[in-house]
Each structure stands twice: as C-alpha cells, then as structure tokens.
Design a protein around this motif. Structure first.
Motif, mmCIF file in Angstrom:
data_model
loop_
_atom_site.group_PDB
_atom_site.id
_atom_site.type_symbol
_atom_site.label_atom_id
_atom_site.label_comp_id
_atom_site.label_asym_id
_atom_site.label_seq_id
_atom_site.Cartn_x
_atom_site.Cartn_y
_atom_site.Cartn_z
ATOM 1 N N ALA A 51 4.196 -22.434 42.394
ATOM 2 C CA ALA A 51 3.844 -21.755 41.149
ATOM 3 C C ALA A 51 5.084 -21.279 40.427
ATOM 4 O O ALA A 51 5.239 -21.464 39.216
ATOM 5 C CB ALA A 51 2.907 -20.580 41.442
ATOM 6 N N ALA A 52 5.998 -20.664 41.182
ATOM 7 C CA ALA A 52 7.221 -20.146 40.575
ATOM 8 C C ALA A 52 8.107 -21.273 40.061
ATOM 9 O O ALA A 52 8.663 -21.198 38.971
ATOM 10 C CB ALA A 52 7.982 -19.289 41.584
ATOM 11 N N GLU A 53 8.253 -22.332 40.853
ATOM 12 C CA GLU A 53 9.120 -23.434 40.456
ATOM 13 C C GLU A 53 8.516 -24.254 39.325
ATOM 14 O O GLU A 53 9.236 -24.958 38.618
ATOM 15 C CB GLU A 53 9.401 -24.337 41.660
ATOM 16 C CG GLU A 53 10.277 -23.675 42.728
ATOM 17 C CD GLU A 53 10.586 -24.614 43.866
ATOM 18 O OE1 GLU A 53 9.953 -25.694 43.933
ATOM 19 O OE2 GLU A 53 11.445 -24.270 44.692
ATOM 20 N N ASP A 83 -0.538 -27.962 37.694
ATOM 21 C CA ASP A 83 -1.914 -28.322 37.326
ATOM 22 C C ASP A 83 -2.866 -27.147 37.530
ATOM 23 O O ASP A 83 -4.077 -27.317 37.592
ATOM 24 C CB ASP A 83 -2.387 -29.539 38.132
ATOM 25 C CG ASP A 83 -2.295 -29.324 39.640
ATOM 26 O OD1 ASP A 83 -1.904 -28.210 40.062
ATOM 27 O OD2 ASP A 83 -2.621 -30.252 40.393
ATOM 28 N N GLU A 84 -2.290 -25.947 37.643
ATOM 29 C CA GLU A 84 -3.081 -24.730 37.798
ATOM 30 C C GLU A 84 -2.695 -23.714 36.725
ATOM 31 O O GLU A 84 -1.557 -23.682 36.259
ATOM 32 C CB GLU A 84 -2.853 -24.102 39.181
ATOM 33 C CG GLU A 84 -3.241 -24.977 40.353
ATOM 34 C CD GLU A 84 -4.751 -25.143 40.484
ATOM 35 O OE1 GLU A 84 -5.478 -24.265 39.951
ATOM 36 O OE2 GLU A 84 -5.188 -26.109 41.123
ATOM 37 N N GLU A 85 -3.635 -22.879 36.354
ATOM 38 C CA GLU A 85 -3.372 -21.793 35.405
ATOM 39 C C GLU A 85 -2.379 -20.806 36.021
ATOM 40 O O GLU A 85 -2.465 -20.480 37.202
ATOM 41 C CB GLU A 85 -4.690 -21.097 35.083
ATOM 42 C CG GLU A 85 -4.604 -19.973 34.083
ATOM 43 C CD GLU A 85 -5.970 -19.370 33.814
ATOM 44 O OE1 GLU A 85 -6.664 -19.850 32.901
ATOM 45 O OE2 GLU A 85 -6.355 -18.430 34.547
ATOM 46 N N ILE A 86 -1.424 -20.343 35.223
ATOM 47 C CA ILE A 86 -0.426 -19.380 35.694
ATOM 48 C C ILE A 86 -0.580 -18.083 34.914
ATOM 49 O O ILE A 86 -0.762 -18.091 33.704
ATOM 50 C CB ILE A 86 1.000 -19.922 35.505
ATOM 51 C CG1 ILE A 86 1.218 -21.182 36.354
ATOM 52 C CG2 ILE A 86 2.031 -18.858 35.869
ATOM 53 C CD1 ILE A 86 1.181 -20.961 37.835
ATOM 54 N N ILE A 119 -1.086 -18.688 31.110
ATOM 55 C CA ILE A 119 -0.559 -19.965 30.638
ATOM 56 C C ILE A 119 -1.414 -21.089 31.225
ATOM 57 O O ILE A 119 -1.389 -21.310 32.439
ATOM 58 C CB ILE A 119 0.905 -20.151 31.065
ATOM 59 C CG1 ILE A 119 1.714 -18.877 30.803
ATOM 60 C CG2 ILE A 119 1.528 -21.339 30.348
ATOM 61 C CD1 ILE A 119 3.082 -18.887 31.422
ATOM 62 N N PRO A 120 -2.169 -21.798 30.410
ATOM 63 C CA PRO A 120 -3.008 -22.885 30.927
ATOM 64 C C PRO A 120 -2.180 -23.982 31.593
ATOM 65 O O PRO A 120 -0.990 -24.150 31.292
ATOM 66 C CB PRO A 120 -3.708 -23.411 29.667
ATOM 67 C CG PRO A 120 -3.638 -22.275 28.686
ATOM 68 C CD PRO A 120 -2.341 -21.590 28.963
ATOM 69 N N ALA A 121 -2.792 -24.713 32.490
ATOM 70 C CA ALA A 121 -2.099 -25.791 33.196
ATOM 71 C C ALA A 121 -1.536 -26.810 32.209
ATOM 72 O O ALA A 121 -2.226 -27.253 31.288
ATOM 73 C CB ALA A 121 -3.068 -26.479 34.156
#
Length: 205
Positions: A51-53, A83-86, A119-121
């Motif tokens: 997620a962070a990278e 590919d995931e919401e952040i 932030i959407p994927a």
C-alpha cells in the motif's frame, strides 16, 4: 507363561506406538500453527508495504509563510498505483509545537476533511489551493521560500510514506478566505463570522 509374556510385550509395544503417534501429531499441529501465524504476519506486513509503495506524491509544494501567520498549506498530487482504495488519514513533519491536519475548502471556508483523503484504485487525488490540502497549524516560526520540507504521510492501514525535499515557495492564496491576521477562515474566526452573519439576517427578517 511364555504366551502371556508375549501378549504383555505386544500390548506394551502397541501402547508405545500409540504414544509416539500422539506426540508426533501434537508436534505437527504445533508446527502447522506456528507456520500459519508466520504466514499471516508476513502477509499483513506485505500488504502494508504494498500500500505504501503503491502511492506516490508528486508536484508537491509548501506555501511559504512569515512569522505573522501561524499556518500554511501543502499541495500536490497523490497517485494510487494499486488495485485497492487508499485512505490518507494524516501526516507529520519536523516542526516543533505544530499540529498537522487534512483540510478541505467548502464555499470558501476551510474545515477538516472528514475521513481524510480517499484515493480510488488506479486514480489520482489533487491537493490544491482552494480545495483539499494538508495544513501545518500553530507554527509561529517562519517557513521561508527556498527551504525544503520532509513529511511522513499516514495511511489507514498503519503504513507510512516518506516524502522528502518538498520545495517551499511563495504562492498566492487560492479561493480560501483570509482574516486580517493571516489566518484562514473556518477554523474558529471564520465559523464565528458565519454565525454572526446568520444572526444578522435573522434579525433583519
């Protein structure tokens, strides 16, 4: 007598085998549980790292400020390459005594952003004057143009992103309303002024 002894030995042998089988089963179960726990920990850590990278912050800039103001904004663009919401839930910087908040501007009035920045994927999320932005609050010292600032962005999964060398630049205000003391409306005085205006309208009616 020989027959009885033989039977007794056979019973002991079977019992011994049974005990060995149970011990082996317990050992295997313990090993399996430990392996599963390790795999779970590794997976969780990997997800946080991914997620962070997978998030970048580009075109970042800090608005310069003097000692006559106690707050300033940080702007730029988050890009979610996963590919995931952040969800960005906060940030920190090396300004002693300061507080740090995520803000939005609604009808010209600055306020905290409920839930942070989502932030959407595969998409970008812009922070800009007059819109969503990161805010350095309650800092009386100067942040002069020409300096650089390092920040640490916090995500909802507990991971962080280090963003280094954000340039400090002189910038004109966006669509935010400033008070005479240089503070942004909506953080106390702005709310109070809105309430006073509303009260005046009610009295006229």
């Amino acid at each position: 007598m020989f027959t009885r002894g033989r039977i007794a030995l056979s019973v002991l042998a079977v019992s011994a085998l049974t005990l060995v089988g149970c011990a082996s089963g317990d050992e295997d179960a313990g090993t399996t549980a430990a392996t599963t726990a390790a795999e779970t920990t590794t997976t969780t850590t990997a997800e946080a790292v991914d997620a962070a990278e997978g998030v970048t912050f580009t075109e970042g800039v800090v608005r310069a400020k003097g000692t006559d103001k106690e707050m300033t904004g940080i702007f730029g663009t988050f890009t979610n390459n996963t590919d995931e919401e952040i969800n960005v839930v906060g940030f920190d910087a090396d300004f002693e005594g300061a507080s740090f908040e995520l803000h939005e501007v609604v009808d010209g009035v600055m306020q905290m952003k409920p839930g942070g920045f989502v932030i959407p994927a595969g998409e970008t999320y812009e922070l800009a004057p007059g819109g969503d932005h990161m805010m350095i609050m309650d800092y009386v010292d100067e942040i002069p143009a020409g300096d650089v600032v390092d920040i640490t962005v916090e995500l909802s999964d507990g991971s962080t992103i280090d963003v280094e060398d954000l340039p400090v630049r002189t910038m004109n205000p966006g669509d935010e309303n400033y008070n005479q003391d240089g503070g942004l409306m909506g953080h106390e005085s702005g709310v109070q002024e809105q309430e006073q205006e509303q009260s005046g309208m009610e009295e006229q009616n």
